[in-house]
Design an enzyme around this catalytic site. Structure first.
Site, PDB file in Angstrom:
ATOM      1  N   LYS A   1       0.791  -0.999  -0.058  1.00  0.00           N
ATOM      2  CA  LYS A   1       0.013  -0.314   0.102  1.00  0.00           C
ATOM      3  C   LYS A   1       0.795   1.063  -0.009  1.00  0.00           C
ATOM      4  O   LYS A   1       2.496   0.877   0.500  1.00  0.00           O
ATOM      5  CB  LYS A   1      -0.869  -0.103   0.913  1.00  0.00           C
ATOM      6  CG  LYS A   1       0.129  -0.311   2.520  1.00  0.00           C
ATOM      7  CD  LYS A   1      -0.843  -0.691   3.470  1.00  0.00           C
ATOM      8  CE  LYS A   1       0.309  -0.240   4.876  1.00  0.00           C
ATOM      9  NZ  LYS A   1      -1.494  -0.538   6.324  1.00  0.00           N
TER      10      LYS A   1
ATOM     11  N   TYR B   1      14.969  30.740   8.074  1.00  0.00           N
ATOM     12  CA  TYR B   1      13.853  32.136   9.025  1.00  0.00           C
ATOM     13  C   TYR B   1      14.147  31.973  10.292  1.00  0.00           C
ATOM     14  O   TYR B   1      13.949  30.968  10.920  1.00  0.00           O
ATOM     15  CB  TYR B   1      13.096  31.031   8.897  1.00  0.00           C
ATOM     16  CG  TYR B   1      12.638  31.023   6.821  1.00  0.00           C
ATOM     17  CD1 TYR B   1      11.872  31.538   6.279  1.00  0.00           C
ATOM     18  CD2 TYR B   1      12.113  29.468   6.193  1.00  0.00           C
ATOM     19  CE1 TYR B   1      11.697  31.529   5.300  1.00  0.00           C
ATOM     20  CE2 TYR B   1      11.756  29.992   4.553  1.00  0.00           C
ATOM     21  CZ  TYR B   1      11.543  30.838   4.201  1.00  0.00           C
ATOM     22  OH  TYR B   1      11.338  31.254   2.456  1.00  0.00           O
TER      23      TYR B   1
HETATM   24  C1  LIG Z   1      -0.154  -1.318   6.792  1.00  0.00           C
HETATM   25  C2  LIG Z   1      -1.447  -2.866   7.040  1.00  0.00           C
HETATM   26  C3  LIG Z   1      -0.125  -4.502   7.657  1.00  0.00           C
HETATM   27  C4  LIG Z   1       1.132  -3.464   7.276  1.00  0.00           C
HETATM   28  O1  LIG Z   1       1.674  -3.383   8.478  1.00  0.00           O
HETATM   29  P1  LIG Z   1       3.270  -3.473   8.751  1.00  0.00           P
HETATM   30  O2  LIG Z   1       3.196  -2.950  10.125  1.00  0.00           O
HETATM   31  O3  LIG Z   1       3.415  -1.765   7.924  1.00  0.00           O
HETATM   32  O4  LIG Z   1       3.347  -5.357   8.845  1.00  0.00           O
HETATM   33  C5  LIG Z   1      -1.103  -5.569   7.346  1.00  0.00           C
HETATM   34  N1  LIG Z   1      -1.806  -5.078   7.339  1.00  0.00           N
HETATM   35  C6  LIG Z   1      -2.885  -3.980   7.486  1.00  0.00           C
HETATM   36  C7  LIG Z   1      -4.526  -4.566   7.994  1.00  0.00           C
HETATM   37  C8  LIG Z   1      -2.648  -3.114   7.467  1.00  0.00           C
HETATM   38  O5  LIG Z   1      -2.773  -1.931   7.217  1.00  0.00           O
END
Ligand SMILES: *Cc1c(COP(=O)(O)O)cnc(C)c1O
EC number: 5.1.1.1
Length: 349
Positions: free
Chosen positions: A35, A244
């Site tokens: 993702k 800044y």
């Molecule tokens: C993002 C996510 C994962 C992966 O999690 P990590 O901690 O990055 O390994 C797995 N399952 C769900 C439902 C997630 O949202």
């Protein structure tokens, strides 16, 4: 080097997947979470490399991401969508062959009505109260849903990065209560859950951050290296200020290197006056405010003005930088700027 160079070691991603696959055990299939464009690293390169290494189950957050991953992967691997079957996603789900993880009675109804017989999974909420069907809802629809042959039933742990947290065992008990004997493949663990031990693994694990070199997978191989080019070097006299709001003032003659990256590239403003960049093995402190496109660094102690400085590399990983910024490695990775030129190290090169 005109633009910042973000080097992404695909070989390290694959080594991390193999290590997490070994930890998941021989009777568990290890998927991959890609993702957010593979946590900012580029799903178009990362996902096909993982598929060539044997990954058959990929996970994304939204259908649009699933469509992009399908373009990269072609037919074959299964792509699960955590947000399920949302209104407006029907055509994309069917055309791209995505498997939505249905999260609610509303989604179950939508899926069964619009795409009868199409693959789906189920997401259950076992206490995180974020996404998925709760116990009562699940009990009401389970007979119908299980009769339609879900491909996977999953839930997600809220505190897996803290092995001693009592929430882990509570969620595990709830997941088993809701799913034992259901006859469907089950998935419960992301990276943190894999490290909790075999009773958390079930049939399919779903690591994300561990593939990309982040905690809680302490043995991960680092995946990213980020070198930032120096635009300009100047010497300032005692009493002069930098950046800044004049937050830094020279006490002595100081040589300042200005680096071509800033908060618009995901280097948060909270790194101001705190972060360290590296000239090879030599640390160089950030001074003054991080601006949108530029960062100022004290390089007085270097024998030569540097051409580029590392902000992620062997001396400072994503979680080290996250600590300084007041965030987590996940956010450092997913914030990595679109202006960086991504270079991939893959194969025997
Ligand atoms: C993002 C996510 C994962 C992966 O999690 P990590 O901690 O990055 O390994 C797995 N399952 C769900 C439902 C997630 O949202």
């Amino acid at each position: 080097m005109a633009t910042a160079s973000l080097r992404i070691d695909i070989n390290a991603v694959l080594a991390n997947w193999r290590a997490l696959d070994a930890l998941s055990g021989p009777s568990t299939e290890t998927g991959a979470v890609v993702k957010a464009n593979s946590y900012g690293l580029g799903a178009a390169r990362v996902a096909p490399a993982l598929a060539r290494a044997g990954v058959r189950k990929f996970f994304v957050a939204a259908a649009e991401e699933g469509a992009a991953v399908r373009r990269a992967l072609g037919e074959g691997p299964q792509i699960f969508v955590f947000s399920g079957h949302m209104a407006g996603d029907t055509q994309m789900i069917t055309e791209r062959g995505l498997t939505p993880m249905l999260n609610s009675l509303e989604q179950v109804t939508r899926h069964f009505e619009t795409l009868p017989g199409a693959p789906f999974g189920v997401q259950l909420d076992t206490g995180m109260n974020r996404l998925g069907m709760e116990t009562a809802e699940w009990e009401a629809v389970a007979p119908i849903v299980l009769g339609a042959n879900p491909h996977l039933i999953m839930s997600h742990l809220a505190c897996a990065d803290e092995p001693a947290h009592p929430m882990n065992a509570r969620q595990l008990a709830e997941f088993r209560r809701m799913t034992d004997g259901c006859g469907v493949a089950r998935s419960f663990s992301a990276t943190g859950g894999i490290l909790l031990g075999p009773e958390y693994h079930f049939d399919v694990t779903r690591p994300g951050i561990g593939l990309y070199g982040g905690l809680p997978f302490e043995d991960a191989r680092p995946v990213v290296r980020l070198s930032l080019p120096v635009v300009q070097v100047r010497d300032v006299a005692p009493g002069e200020t930098v950046g800044y709001s004049n937050t830094w003032q020279a006490e002595a003659e100081t040589r300042i290197a200005t680096i071509a990256a800033g908060y618009a590239d995901g280097l948060m403003r909270t790194l101001s006056s705190k972060a360290t960049l590296w000239a090879g093995d030599t640390p160089c402190p950030v001074i003054g405010r991080v601006s949108m496109d530029l960062i100022t660094v004290d390089v007085t102690h270097l024998p030569e003005p540097p051409v580029a400085l590392d902000i992620l590399g062997p001396h400072q990983g994503v979680d080290d930088l996250a600590d300084v910024a007041g965030t987590i490695g996940y956010e450092i990775l997913t914030s990595l700027g679109q202006r960086y030129q991504r270079q991939y190290i893959e194969g025997t090169a």
